[in-house]
Design an enzyme around this catalytic site. Sequence first.
Site, mmCIF file in Angstrom:
data_model
loop_
_atom_site.group_PDB
_atom_site.id
_atom_site.type_symbol
_atom_site.label_atom_id
_atom_site.label_comp_id
_atom_site.label_asym_id
_atom_site.label_seq_id
_atom_site.Cartn_x
_atom_site.Cartn_y
_atom_site.Cartn_z
ATOM 1 N N CYS A 337 0.835 -1.198 0.000
ATOM 2 C CA CYS A 337 0.000 0.000 0.000
ATOM 3 C C CYS A 337 0.878 1.260 0.000
ATOM 4 O O CYS A 337 1.508 1.564 -0.997
ATOM 5 C CB CYS A 337 -0.978 -0.022 1.170
ATOM 6 S SG CYS A 337 -2.374 1.099 0.948
ATOM 7 N N HIS A 436 -3.459 -5.458 0.760
ATOM 8 C CA HIS A 436 -3.102 -5.900 2.105
ATOM 9 C C HIS A 436 -3.387 -7.397 2.237
ATOM 10 O O HIS A 436 -4.146 -7.975 1.467
ATOM 11 C CB HIS A 436 -3.911 -5.136 3.153
ATOM 12 C CG HIS A 436 -3.570 -3.691 3.242
ATOM 13 N ND1 HIS A 436 -2.420 -3.234 3.845
ATOM 14 C CD2 HIS A 436 -4.225 -2.582 2.794
ATOM 15 C CE1 HIS A 436 -2.385 -1.912 3.787
ATOM 16 N NE2 HIS A 436 -3.468 -1.493 3.148
#
Length: 503
Positions: A337, A436
């Site tokens: 991310c 994630h």
Amino acid sequence: MAKALPIMFQGTHSDAGKSVIATAFCRMFAQDGWKTAPFKSQNMSLNSYVTPDGNEIGRAQGIQAEAAGVAARAEMNPILIKPSREHESQIVVLGKPYGNMQAFAYRNEFFHQGLAVIRQSLETLMNEYDRIVIEGAGSPAEVNLNDRELVNMRIARLANAPVVLIGDIERGGVFASLVGTLSLLEPEDRKRVIGVIINKFRGDVALLKPGLDWFEQHTGVPVLGVVPYLPDLAIDAEDSLSLERFASSVGGEEAIDVAVIRCPKIANFTDIDPLLAEPDCRVRLVTHGDELGAPDVIVLPGSKNTIEDLIYMKKRGLASRIVSLVNEGKARVVGLCGGYQMLGAVIRDPYGVETPLPEVKGLGLLPIETTLERTKITIRTEGMLTWAGERFSVQGYEIHMGRSAPLPGYAPLIEADGRHEGAKHSDERVLGTYMHDLFHNDAFRTAFFNNIRRQKGIAPSGVRLFRSLKEKAFDRLAAHVRQHVAVERIEQMMRQFGCRDHS
């Protein structure tokens, strides 16, 4: 608000163990056949969870829903506060970004709106479930905040819930903190406290008994359990204090050295939890270039303020050291991310989403450029990851404000839902993705670390199922709490409390 029976867990301070005890009760109620929902009216955390329908809630409530065997939903955590910069946070309401607010403005301008959202969410859950496990935050005795608090005794009154107060004996002064908290409660709120649990105990409970007897005589409040410290619990942590468990990880001379870059705005650090499933991985947290050494793997986790954390890395010599290690072929790097954005050529912020700076140069290790935007993406992701000549089915979730575009030399890491996601270096030693839970995918994680094991002359490992470890951890936690807490007595008190008139 009828149907469900609620129970609320509050603590004498942050990190007393409320989330873990609440998780245990979610599991126990589910084991006993009750349809159970977790609830936390307002959560402040940089660790979040994406529900199946794409809403963002606190990680703890998502994990508690898993423990209860139900799908997570936005009503389980209607307000999520995500600190983004000094004195300012992003406010997420029912799973969607509401806006950025400073603490004073939030307290004075959002209270009534927030309370209405909380009330409606709680009513929805109370009508659809049998048991509601409610978690407070911080301490209910914050006398300077109680007139407008949205997460402790006001919620207990709203749900007409009995309260169990949790004290952490590991920090010392547990009786002082319990008695002090009770003494600061308003009389009508103190009547809601049906008992206390002393958490994280180490040693012989017989030595504690004189204190327990004194406490009950002094306060008239029963001690409902003394829960011994439970090590190596493979359940996602929420509080950044829990990162310290990685700092003391140790390994032998042949251990795989994993350095996790710990920046001030680190977010969704549960991405590294599955590394605990790899017995020969030594995971350590690094905050300065001088501490980095020459690890086998460097992980750049997510961040709530990618630009500020990137500047932090540059000032502390981390950025230049990481680039040198990659160029020398001495380390692999995985960016997740915000960490993925840092690995690119540049991060642009034309709308001032994170800072007044229009752009910041990245590490230049992946051929991408990122533009931060006002709209947040929150989705569940499934796809095929291609790495080292193999294809792996992977799934996870995305939570990000930016979009990354390819530059010449770009190679996608994942094909997801007809689109390219993530990127990899031409030699595949640098990987980046918005997804994630990358390391929660057992087949990929095993292959990734087996590649390193072979290069280090270590025997490859078989696949360890992290999800199975988590389910076993839920059951282990539930059994542990059943053994040391008067669960049946608490349930009886819940039923009796529900019959009282608290109008």
